[in-house]
Design a protein around this motif. Sequence first.
Motif, PDB file in Angstrom:
ATOM      1  N   ARG A 252       0.831  -1.212   0.000  1.00 18.17           N
ATOM      2  CA  ARG A 252       0.000   0.000   0.000  1.00 18.17           C
ATOM      3  C   ARG A 252       0.868   1.265   0.000  1.00 18.17           C
ATOM      4  O   ARG A 252       0.542   2.252  -0.672  1.00 18.17           O
ATOM      5  CB  ARG A 252      -0.938  -0.010   1.205  1.00 18.17           C
ATOM      6  N   GLY A 253       1.976   1.230   0.742  1.00 17.10           N
ATOM      7  CA  GLY A 253       2.873   2.389   0.758  1.00 17.10           C
ATOM      8  C   GLY A 253       3.468   2.666  -0.606  1.00 17.10           C
ATOM      9  O   GLY A 253       3.631   3.826  -1.002  1.00 17.10           O
ATOM     10  N   GLY A 254       3.791   1.600  -1.355  1.00 19.25           N
ATOM     11  CA  GLY A 254       4.340   1.779  -2.700  1.00 19.25           C
ATOM     12  C   GLY A 254       3.361   2.469  -3.629  1.00 19.25           C
ATOM     13  O   GLY A 254       3.730   3.370  -4.395  1.00 19.25           O
ATOM     14  N   VAL A 255       2.084   2.070  -3.550  1.00 22.34           N
ATOM     15  CA  VAL A 255       1.059   2.678  -4.418  1.00 22.34           C
ATOM     16  C   VAL A 255       0.842   4.143  -4.046  1.00 22.34           C
ATOM     17  O   VAL A 255       0.819   5.030  -4.913  1.00 22.34           O
ATOM     18  CB  VAL A 255      -0.265   1.896  -4.303  1.00 22.34           C
ATOM     19  N   ILE A 256       0.699   4.417  -2.741  1.00 20.32           N
ATOM     20  CA  ILE A 256       0.476   5.798  -2.290  1.00 20.32           C
ATOM     21  C   ILE A 256       1.659   6.682  -2.671  1.00 20.32           C
ATOM     22  O   ILE A 256       1.498   7.796  -3.181  1.00 20.32           O
ATOM     23  CB  ILE A 256       0.253   5.835  -0.769  1.00 20.32           C
ATOM     24  N   GLY A 257       2.876   6.176  -2.438  1.00 21.11           N
ATOM     25  CA  GLY A 257       4.064   6.959  -2.752  1.00 21.11           C
ATOM     26  C   GLY A 257       4.174   7.263  -4.224  1.00 21.11           C
ATOM     27  O   GLY A 257       4.501   8.396  -4.610  1.00 21.11           O
ATOM     28  N   PHE A 258       3.890   6.278  -5.068  1.00 21.03           N
ATOM     29  CA  PHE A 258       3.999   6.504  -6.509  1.00 21.03           C
ATOM     30  C   PHE A 258       3.020   7.577  -6.977  1.00 21.03           C
ATOM     31  O   PHE A 258       3.394   8.490  -7.715  1.00 21.03           O
ATOM     32  CB  PHE A 258       3.736   5.199  -7.272  1.00 21.03           C
ATOM     33  N   VAL A 297       6.871   1.505  10.305  1.00 20.80           N
ATOM     34  CA  VAL A 297       8.166   1.749   9.663  1.00 20.80           C
ATOM     35  C   VAL A 297       8.086   1.392   8.181  1.00 20.80           C
ATOM     36  O   VAL A 297       8.565   2.137   7.320  1.00 20.80           O
ATOM     37  CB  VAL A 297       9.290   0.936  10.341  1.00 20.80           C
ATOM     38  N   ALA A 298       7.447   0.250   7.879  1.00 21.53           N
ATOM     39  CA  ALA A 298       7.409  -0.253   6.505  1.00 21.53           C
ATOM     40  C   ALA A 298       6.665   0.688   5.566  1.00 21.53           C
ATOM     41  O   ALA A 298       7.146   0.991   4.459  1.00 21.53           O
ATOM     42  CB  ALA A 298       6.761  -1.639   6.487  1.00 21.53           C
ATOM     43  N   ALA A 299       5.490   1.157   5.981  1.00 23.85           N
ATOM     44  CA  ALA A 299       4.650   1.966   5.090  1.00 23.85           C
ATOM     45  C   ALA A 299       5.300   3.295   4.694  1.00 23.85           C
ATOM     46  O   ALA A 299       5.438   3.590   3.501  1.00 23.85           O
ATOM     47  CB  ALA A 299       3.281   2.196   5.731  1.00 23.85           C
ATOM     48  N   PRO A 300       5.722   4.141   5.659  1.00 19.74           N
ATOM     49  CA  PRO A 300       6.305   5.426   5.251  1.00 19.74           C
ATOM     50  C   PRO A 300       7.627   5.288   4.509  1.00 19.74           C
ATOM     51  O   PRO A 300       7.910   6.076   3.598  1.00 19.74           O
ATOM     52  CB  PRO A 300       6.491   6.171   6.585  1.00 19.74           C
ATOM     53  N   GLU A 301       8.448   4.285   4.867  1.00 17.56           N
ATOM     54  CA  GLU A 301       9.726   4.125   4.182  1.00 17.56           C
ATOM     55  C   GLU A 301       9.531   3.663   2.734  1.00 17.56           C
ATOM     56  O   GLU A 301      10.256   4.083   1.834  1.00 17.56           O
ATOM     57  CB  GLU A 301      10.608   3.120   4.938  1.00 17.56           C
ATOM     58  N   THR A 302       8.548   2.779   2.515  1.00 13.28           N
ATOM     59  CA  THR A 302       8.236   2.381   1.146  1.00 13.28           C
ATOM     60  C   THR A 302       7.684   3.559   0.360  1.00 13.28           C
ATOM     61  O   THR A 302       8.065   3.789  -0.795  1.00 13.28           O
ATOM     62  CB  THR A 302       7.195   1.237   1.148  1.00 13.28           C
ATOM     63  N   ALA A 303       6.794   4.325   0.986  1.00  9.47           N
ATOM     64  CA  ALA A 303       6.133   5.440   0.305  1.00  9.47           C
ATOM     65  C   ALA A 303       7.116   6.531  -0.093  1.00  9.47           C
ATOM     66  O   ALA A 303       7.064   7.053  -1.215  1.00  9.47           O
ATOM     67  CB  ALA A 303       5.036   6.020   1.204  1.00  9.47           C
TER      68      ALA A 303
END
Length: 515
Positions: A252-258, A297-303
């Motif tokens: 989910r973080g990857g999609v939001i960040g992109f 940690v995982a979500a914001p760092e991926t985003a």
Amino acid sequence: MSPVVDGFGVVLEPTNLLYCLIGVVIGMLIGVLPGLGPAATIAILLPLTLGLEPVTAIIMLAGIFYGAQYGGTITSVLLRLPGEASSVVTVFDGHALARQGKAGTALGIAAIGSFVGGTLAIIVLSLVAPLVAEFALDFGPPEYTMLALLGILLVATVSNGGMLKALIAAALGLLLATVGRDGFTSAERFTFDSLSLADGLDFVPIAMGLFGLGEILYTLEERHRAPHAPTKVADVWPSRADLRQSSGAIGRGGVIGFVLGILPGGGAVLASLAAYALEKRRSRTPERFGRGAVEGVAAPETANNAAATSSFIPLLSLGIPANATMAVIFGALLIQGITPGPQLVTEHPELFWGVVNSMYIGNILLLIMSIPLVGVFVRILRIRPTVLAPLTVLITLIGAYTVNNSVFDIGLVVFFGVLGYLMKKLGFDPGPLVLAFVLGSLLEGSLRRSLLLFEGNPGGFLTRPISGTLFALLLAVALIPAARAVWRNRGTGPEQGRVVDEDAAVATERDDIGG
């Protein structure tokens, strides 16, 4: 697929590999050191890129940008001191994990999330950017006029300093872009009979002053806590349970960040905040967040890594910088004689695909180096600002002089350094000023050509489908925040006002972590 394969051939050249490595190492280092940031670092290093090939220079600068996103994680977890603004959210759960003896788990999850987010964004970037560029070939002067205005306004609406201050900064940037000879009539504007200003203001001293010298002056004045003893790092590779628990957050973080990285003004900071908020809201046990939740940690760092990568899409395919760092890289391309935009993919495929494919290599290098270099970066953090700052100022001034061998440029750096310091003190974000300055020449030239095309009738912008659609978006971006503000003021009573003030105080306290 031939241009893509050729791009890997460009990246795998020894020189480009070396500068990719240099870029990500410098980026990690800058991420560790609070206050400087990738925009300031890239601005300071602009003179050094003049002697490099364009593709080599941009590969290094891109490495600095996405490398800085992970560097800030290290001190966020170990020292509760975010080195980069996009790592502030990581402090909440990352340092809590470190206090529980799970610093290695936090750093390992952050490294994996950063790698996955960055890699997924690169894959989509490879697929989407050429399509966007092909669509953008239909753009003419009216479309570029609306696009430039939309880019400036979007950045202003989400600026850290508030919309009014951001619009004032953007207006100042547009004013600075008019200094020099008029490109249509050759009349001199705001030159005050100075030959040094006849050709206009150079981007390099403005960027080096606002982001380099200005940030250094502001950081020196800030009070910093002495770094406490770092937590020991062990068991870096996360357990299967941690990986299983964080896998959804990483996706989910990857999609939001992109998505947020593409939007002008979105960027890594907004992406990390949005990803963290989503995970906390959808969790069945939200009380774990702030106390050591691996998803925190995982979500914001991926985003933030996905956003750092996807922000190259509007820059490379449309010629519109999505944030201040992209504006500085935009300036670096212009200095190299290359104009980012729809023609970049066809006219300079080796640069386009070389830079995109270098991100694959850079992300692998970051994953390999992130943990072994932790001890080195923590030691560097102990260098006193009173020692580091004078060296940085000296390098900045020497770099500014070497661009044109001009003492006048040194004066410009000092002037804009003081201006940048005052802007930070007064709550103005210098980002909109730089973005407006970069887009100013495009906006003015496109606007005047459009009016010639429409024989002076501004209504002509509405007669073309793309420019008319962009104009509608422009109105929406301008009016929606104003409507929300009016609605909020009408619906906020005394009791609600106190709650809002308390929430704002909590948010300010969180933003000041590490200050």
